[in-house]
Every structure is written in C-alpha cells, then in structure tokens.
Design an enzyme around this catalytic site. Structure first.
Site, PDB file in Angstrom:
ATOM      1  CE  LYS A  29      -1.874   1.595   4.211  1.00 45.08           C
ATOM      2  NZ  LYS A  29      -1.634   3.183   4.327  1.00 45.08           N
ATOM      3  CG  ASN A  30       2.066   2.732   3.582  1.00 44.59           C
ATOM      4  OD1 ASN A  30       0.826   2.884   3.362  1.00 44.59           O
ATOM      5  ND2 ASN A  30       2.372   2.504   4.707  1.00 44.59           N
TER       6      ASN A  30
ATOM      7  NE  ARG B 181      -1.117  11.662   6.821  1.00 41.21           N
ATOM      8  CZ  ARG B 181      -0.863  13.065   6.898  1.00 41.21           C
ATOM      9  NH1 ARG B 181      -1.850  14.109   6.951  1.00 41.21           N
ATOM     10  NH2 ARG B 181       0.454  13.142   6.856  1.00 41.21           N
TER      11      ARG B 181
ATOM     12  CB  CYS C  75      -6.196   9.261  11.280  1.00 45.83           C
ATOM     13  SG  CYS C  75      -4.512   8.793  11.530  1.00 45.83           S
TER      14      CYS C  75
ATOM     15  NE  ARG D 265      -0.447  10.400  10.085  1.00 45.19           N
ATOM     16  CZ  ARG D 265      -0.889   9.425   9.173  1.00 45.19           C
ATOM     17  NH1 ARG D 265      -2.034   8.505   9.627  1.00 45.19           N
ATOM     18  NH2 ARG D 265      -0.100   8.998   8.240  1.00 45.19           N
ATOM     19  N   PRO D 266       0.301  16.452  11.252  1.00 39.97           N
ATOM     20  CG  PRO D 266       2.019  17.337  12.151  1.00 39.97           C
ATOM     21  CD  PRO D 266       1.149  16.141  12.302  1.00 39.97           C
ATOM     22  CB  ILE D 267       1.191  18.642   5.784  1.00 41.33           C
ATOM     23  CG1 ILE D 267       0.327  19.662   5.790  1.00 41.33           C
ATOM     24  CG2 ILE D 267       0.425  17.466   5.705  1.00 41.33           C
ATOM     25  CD1 ILE D 267      -0.608  20.258   4.618  1.00 41.33           C
TER      26      ILE D 267
ATOM     27  CG  LEU E 111       8.060  17.811   9.140  1.00 43.47           C
ATOM     28  CD1 LEU E 111       8.594  16.605   9.775  1.00 43.47           C
ATOM     29  CD2 LEU E 111       9.297  18.852   9.817  1.00 43.47           C
TER      30      LEU E 111
ATOM     31  CG  ASP F  59       2.816   1.449   9.777  1.00 43.31           C
ATOM     32  OD1 ASP F  59       3.051   1.597   8.388  1.00 43.31           O
ATOM     33  OD2 ASP F  59       2.387   2.255  10.385  1.00 43.31           O
TER      34      ASP F  59
ATOM     35  CB  ILE G 106       6.511   6.903  14.658  1.00 45.71           C
ATOM     36  CG1 ILE G 106       7.824   6.172  14.547  1.00 45.71           C
ATOM     37  CG2 ILE G 106       6.208   7.622  13.245  1.00 45.71           C
ATOM     38  CD1 ILE G 106       9.140   7.042  14.284  1.00 45.71           C
TER      39      ILE G 106
ATOM     40  NE  ARG H  84      -7.112   4.279   4.889  1.00 47.13           N
ATOM     41  CZ  ARG H  84      -6.489   5.211   5.737  1.00 47.13           C
ATOM     42  NH1 ARG H  84      -6.867   5.552   6.750  1.00 47.13           N
ATOM     43  NH2 ARG H  84      -5.345   5.711   4.956  1.00 47.13           N
TER      44      ARG H  84
HETATM   45  C1  EPZ Z   1       3.757   6.874   6.270  1.00 46.56           C
HETATM   46  O1  EPZ Z   1       2.860   7.953   7.001  1.00 46.56           O
HETATM   47  C2  EPZ Z   1       2.937   5.698   6.013  1.00 46.56           C
HETATM   48  N1  EPZ Z   1       1.576   6.071   5.358  1.00 46.56           N
HETATM   49  C3  EPZ Z   1       2.387   5.544   7.517  1.00 46.56           C
HETATM   50  O2  EPZ Z   1       1.707   4.122   7.291  1.00 46.56           O
HETATM   51  C4  EPZ Z   1       3.543   5.111   8.448  1.00 46.56           C
HETATM   52  O3  EPZ Z   1       3.268   4.497   9.553  1.00 46.56           O
HETATM   53  C5  EPZ Z   1       4.338   6.327   8.435  1.00 46.56           C
HETATM   54  O4  EPZ Z   1       4.646   6.695   7.069  1.00 46.56           O
HETATM   55  C6  EPZ Z   1       5.623   6.128   9.264  1.00 46.56           C
HETATM   56  O5  EPZ Z   1       6.372   5.038   8.703  1.00 46.56           O
HETATM   57  C7  EPZ Z   1       1.717   6.104   3.958  1.00 46.56           C
HETATM   58  O6  EPZ Z   1       2.941   5.842   3.480  1.00 46.56           O
HETATM   59  C8  EPZ Z   1       0.562   6.355   3.218  1.00 46.56           C
HETATM   60  P1  EPZ Z   1       5.489  10.550   8.508  1.00 46.56           P
HETATM   61  P2  EPZ Z   1       3.284   9.653   6.934  1.00 46.56           P
HETATM   62  O7  EPZ Z   1       5.572  11.865   7.846  1.00 46.56           O
HETATM   63  O8  EPZ Z   1       4.151  10.003   5.681  1.00 46.56           O
HETATM   64  C9  EPZ Z   1       5.081  13.759  11.992  1.00 46.56           C
HETATM   65  C10 EPZ Z   1      -0.172   2.648   7.605  1.00 46.56           C
HETATM   66  O9  EPZ Z   1      -0.665   2.154   8.875  1.00 46.56           O
HETATM   67  N2  EPZ Z   1       5.170  14.665  10.954  1.00 46.56           N
HETATM   68  O10 EPZ Z   1       6.972   9.792   8.552  1.00 46.56           O
HETATM   69  O11 EPZ Z   1       2.330  10.328   7.533  1.00 46.56           O
HETATM   70  C11 EPZ Z   1       3.667  12.781  11.969  1.00 46.56           C
HETATM   71  O12 EPZ Z   1       2.922  13.393  12.937  1.00 46.56           O
HETATM   72  C12 EPZ Z   1       0.097   4.299   7.791  1.00 46.56           C
HETATM   73  O13 EPZ Z   1      -0.085   2.248   6.547  1.00 46.56           O
HETATM   74  C13 EPZ Z   1       4.859  15.980  11.371  1.00 46.56           C
HETATM   75  O14 EPZ Z   1       5.224  16.382  12.482  1.00 46.56           O
HETATM   76  O15 EPZ Z   1       4.460   9.371   8.172  1.00 46.56           O
HETATM   77  C14 EPZ Z   1       3.981  11.674  12.636  1.00 46.56           C
HETATM   78  O16 EPZ Z   1       4.174  11.701  14.148  1.00 46.56           O
HETATM   79  C15 EPZ Z   1       0.112   4.741   9.338  1.00 46.56           C
HETATM   80  N3  EPZ Z   1       4.974  17.136  10.290  1.00 46.56           N
HETATM   81  C16 EPZ Z   1       5.717  11.600  12.312  1.00 46.56           C
HETATM   82  O17 EPZ Z   1       6.071  12.928  11.853  1.00 46.56           O
HETATM   83  C17 EPZ Z   1       4.803  16.844   8.949  1.00 46.56           C
HETATM   84  O18 EPZ Z   1       4.858  17.438   8.158  1.00 46.56           O
HETATM   85  C18 EPZ Z   1       5.685  10.551  11.024  1.00 46.56           C
HETATM   86  O19 EPZ Z   1       4.937  10.827   9.891  1.00 46.56           O
HETATM   87  C19 EPZ Z   1       4.953  15.202   8.710  1.00 46.56           C
HETATM   88  C20 EPZ Z   1       5.096  14.414   9.667  1.00 46.56           C
END
Ligand code: EPZ
Length: 416
Positions: free
Chosen positions: A22-23, A92, A116, A121-123, A125, A305, A327, A397
């Site tokens: 998926k990812n 997402r 969620c 899940r902020p953006i 970064l 995960d 995380i 999902r």
């Molecule tokens: C990806 O999410 C995956 N989703 C997640 O899988 C996975 O758990 C995660 O990476 C970590 O490996 C997909 O690939 C679709 P991150 P992502 O940005 O990209 C914080 C599943 O079950 N953060 O590495 O959202 C965030 O809040 C899903 O398949 C910021 O603060 O993960 C989190 O605490 C769940 N600001 C941490 O970083 C930002 O701009 C990790 O987020 C972005 C993230």
C-alpha cells in the site's frame, strides 16, 4: 455488516501470498502524474486507499484503468482542478499528490488531509520543504493553495525523516530546475520503490536507500512498466500472527530484505524463520518468549505500523514487555480493546507495559484504525471462542482480503 468474525485458539498452518505494498503503490501512482505518457503499475493491491487514489487521479484528468492487479495510468491529458470530496479529506495519500501536482501544474489546491486517531498528522515538514523550492502556500478555510512559477532545486534538511515529506520533495524535485539535495530523507523501502519507479521513467536520482538524496531536476520522463514490491507490513502482520498462535506458515513473496527489524524481534520471541527466494517460512511454538523492551523507530528500526500487531502477541507472551511508540502520538487505541479480551496492559503517554496472561477471551471489539484493527484480528486468532472485530472498513484500507489470507493459514474467519 462491517465486521470480521474469528473463532480462535488454533495454531496457524498453510501458505498465503503477500499482496503489493500500500505505502509503495500510493506514491508511485502520484508519480505517474508527472509523466505525460502511459504508465503500467503491476502487483497493485486491491485496497480502498488505492481506489481513492484512482479517484483523485481521474478527477485531475488521468485515464485510469485496471485489470486485476495491473493498473494503467494515462497522464497525457490532465487538467489542474480542485480536488474535493471524501477522497481528499478521507485519507492521507491525497497529500502525496501535492508534490506531483506542483511538478506537473505548478499549482495545487488541497483540503488539509484529515488527521486520524493515531495522530494529528500535520504537514508542516512538507510545506516548509516545498517553500525552500520556491513554493508559496496560501491558506484558505480548511484548505490551502500551493503555487510555484518555477520549482527550483534546493538543499533541504528535514528536521525529522518524514516518509510523506520525503516523497513530496522527490516528486517536486524531479521537475524542478536544478539539483535538489535532500538530507535526513526517510529511508523506508517505499521511498526506494518511488525512486526506482522514477529512475525507470528517466529521472536522475542518486543516493537511493540512504538518508541523502540528490535529485537532478528537468529530465524528460517517459511511461514505464513497474512492479510494486510486496507489502512488508502485511507480511509482518502474518509473521506475528503465527507467533501469537503457534504453527508453521509460508508467506509467499514476503519482502524479507525489508523486514530485518521485525524479523529480529520475532526470532528473539522464539520464532524460527527461513528465508528463500520464494518467500518466508515461519515456525513458532505455542508459548512465546517476551521482549523486555521494544521501541518503534524510523527504518530500519522496528516499524510503528507493526506496533499494534506486536502488542496483541505480547498480550499472551510469558513475562512483561514495554513498548515505546516514538513515531505517532496516539497509537495505543488497540489497548482498551485488548483489555476487553482479558489482556493486562497499562499505558503512560507513549509507553505501554504489557504483562502476559495465559488466555485471551473472544468478544466483540472495535477497530479504530488500520493497524490496530489488524492487531485485533491477531488477538482473535489467539483467543478462546469467537471474536467479532467491528469497523472492517479500516482494515480494508491496507489489507486486500485479510479473511482470505487467514483462511489460507487455517483460521476459522469470515466477514459478517
Ligand atoms: C507514512 O505516513 C505511512 N503512510 C504510515 O503508514 C507510516 O506509519 C508512517 O509513514 C511512518 O512509517 C503512507 O505511506 C501512506 P511520517 P506519513 O510523515 O508519511 C510527524 C499505515 O498504517 N510529521 O513519517 O504520514 C507525524 O505527525 C500508515 O499504513 C510532522 O510532524 O508518516 C508523525 O508523528 C499509518 N509533520 C511522524 O512525523 C509533517 O509534516 C511520522 O510521520 C509530517 C509528519
């Protein structure tokens, strides 16, 4: 009904094939938007997040069709359009289109992707990195518009190795003018898959698999045929299932080289694992050893995960374990449901203390999100009697057909 019924208490025996990731497939689908050609994506899992992403791409004007697990994305004639509706706020991966839309159109208007239950899940970064590439962000009520007259290569250091932010920078950098150096890039296998897809299409990317990526923007991109790797988290879910129940299973196509962190834990808990070109064989006795302490981490550490699936198994392990979730800020929603089944788990902020019990008891439990739901299915396989897991749609999902897979492994499990 939106549920799964499991009659547990038996060991697992059998073989099941591991679906595509998926990812990995979601960023690859977004990357297809950058290519004014036809791309063929093979081994694409039939999961709701992929259908949502297909919907988004179609809204932008891509012609998307699929035959079983092969997806065709024709992005030759697309138009900038505001995406709306449940597809954008309901998941997402819409945020992953941000980088690709900037690369293709120089503009993107998106609703802020829904947070969620596992976290806000902020953006930030993503947006701060893109600003360094010449992108201006205009916030509107609940949405934002990102614009760049010309995307420019930049030297960017991510404060945290965010998977999504890394993917968006790569997708924007491929069509930027000049070179982008991305430091502290995420190293998850899904990033590698995205880079391999783009390289196959003609992109020039160095350092793939490492924490410094160098992307030479501006290469002409052409359509590709690309096979998505198997899903390491789905494989890990079934790996931990047999640890919970005991038995002997074979996971065909399991991406063993991507599973080192979780395999190390499984062996510490007493599993015998044998890797081959065809997949992964796992043998586990009825009683599993516990792990005193496990911390989730970015790749190649123990994946967040896999935290809920592991917790379900530890609920019946002999001894006490501590899981530290580093995380996401709220990824222990499974705990209250496991406690209903007889587990002894206490949480304090991002730490959970699990004291193994001798039995779990089947009952009605509720999935609150994808991987917590998978953990509850594992607990149902381990429990005496029948377990009903509500909110199957969360599990769908990310798992193509979790009932089919567990039936292949000998579990008495049906949708209901
Ligand atoms: C990806 O999410 C995956 N989703 C997640 O899988 C996975 O758990 C995660 O990476 C970590 O490996 C997909 O690939 C679709 P991150 P992502 O940005 O990209 C914080 C599943 O079950 N953060 O590495 O959202 C965030 O809040 C899903 O398949 C910021 O603060 O993960 C989190 O605490 C769940 N600001 C941490 O970083 C930002 O701009 C990790 O987020 C972005 C993230």
């Amino acid at each position: 009904m939106d549920a799964i019924h499991i009659r547990g208490g038996n060991a697992l025996f059998g073989e099941t094939r591991i679906q595509g990731s998926k990812n990995a497939v979601l960023p690859v689908m977004a990357a297809a938007l950058l290519i004014k050609d036809i791309s063929i994506i093979e081994n694409c899992p039939r999961i709701s997040d992929v259908y949502h992403m297909q919907n988004l791409l179609t809204q932008i004007g891509c012609r998307v069709s699929r035959a079983d697990r092969t997806l065709m994305i024709d992005a030759r004639h697309v138009s900038q359009d505001k995406m709306s509706g449940e597809s954008v706020t309901g998941m997402r991966s819409s945020i992953m289109l941000l980088g690709a839309m900037l690369g293709r159109f120089g503009e993107a208007t998106l609703a802020y992707p829904g947070g969620c239950v596992i976290g806000k899940r902020p953006i930030d970064l993503h947006l701060n990195a893109l600003r360094k590439m010449g992108v201006s962000i205009k916030e509107e009520e609940g949405a934002f518009t990102a614009r760049a007259k010309q995307l420019c290569g930049a030297v960017i250091t991510l404060p945290f190795a965010s998977v999504g932010a890394t993917e968006n920078v790569i997708l924007a950098a491929v069509n930027a003018r000049g070179v982008t150096v991305l430091k502290n890039a995420a190293k998850e296998p899904e990033i590698t898959a995205l880079c391999r897809f783009l390289q196959k299409a003609g992109a020039v990317i160095e350092g793939v698999g490492g924490s410094v990526l160098i992307i030479q923007g501006g290469s002409a991109l052409h359509g590709v045929q690309f096979a998505v790797p198997a899903d390491r988290i789905v494989a890990g879910t079934y790996l931990f299932s047999v640890l919970g129940t005991g038995g002997h299973i074979f996971l065909k196509d399991a991406p063993v080289s991507q599973m080192k962190g979780m395999l190390k834990t499984a062996v510490e808990m007493g599993a015998e694992v044998t890797a081959s070109r065809e997949g992964l064989s796992v043998l586990a006795g009825p009683v599993k050893k516990t792990v005193p302490y496990i911390k989730t981490d970015v790749f190649p550490g123990f994946p967040t995960d896999m935290q809920s699936p592991l917790m379900a198994v530890l609920a019946k392990a002999s001894g006490t374990s501590i899981i530290e979730e580093t995380i996401f800020e709220n990824r222990f929603r499974i705990v209250e449901e496991l406690v209903k089944m007889g587990a002894d788990i206490k949480t304090d902020e991002n730490r959970a203390v699990i004291t193994g019990v001798t039995k779990l008891y089947g009952c009605e439990v509720t999935a609150r999100e994808l991987r917590g739901g998978a953990g509850l299915v594992i607990a149902g396989c381990m429990a005496e009697g029948e377990t009903i897991v509500r909110n199957r749609h969360f599990i769908e999902r990310g798992y193509e057909d979790i009932c089919r897979d567990y039936q292949n492994l000998g579990v008495n499990i049906v949708t209901g």
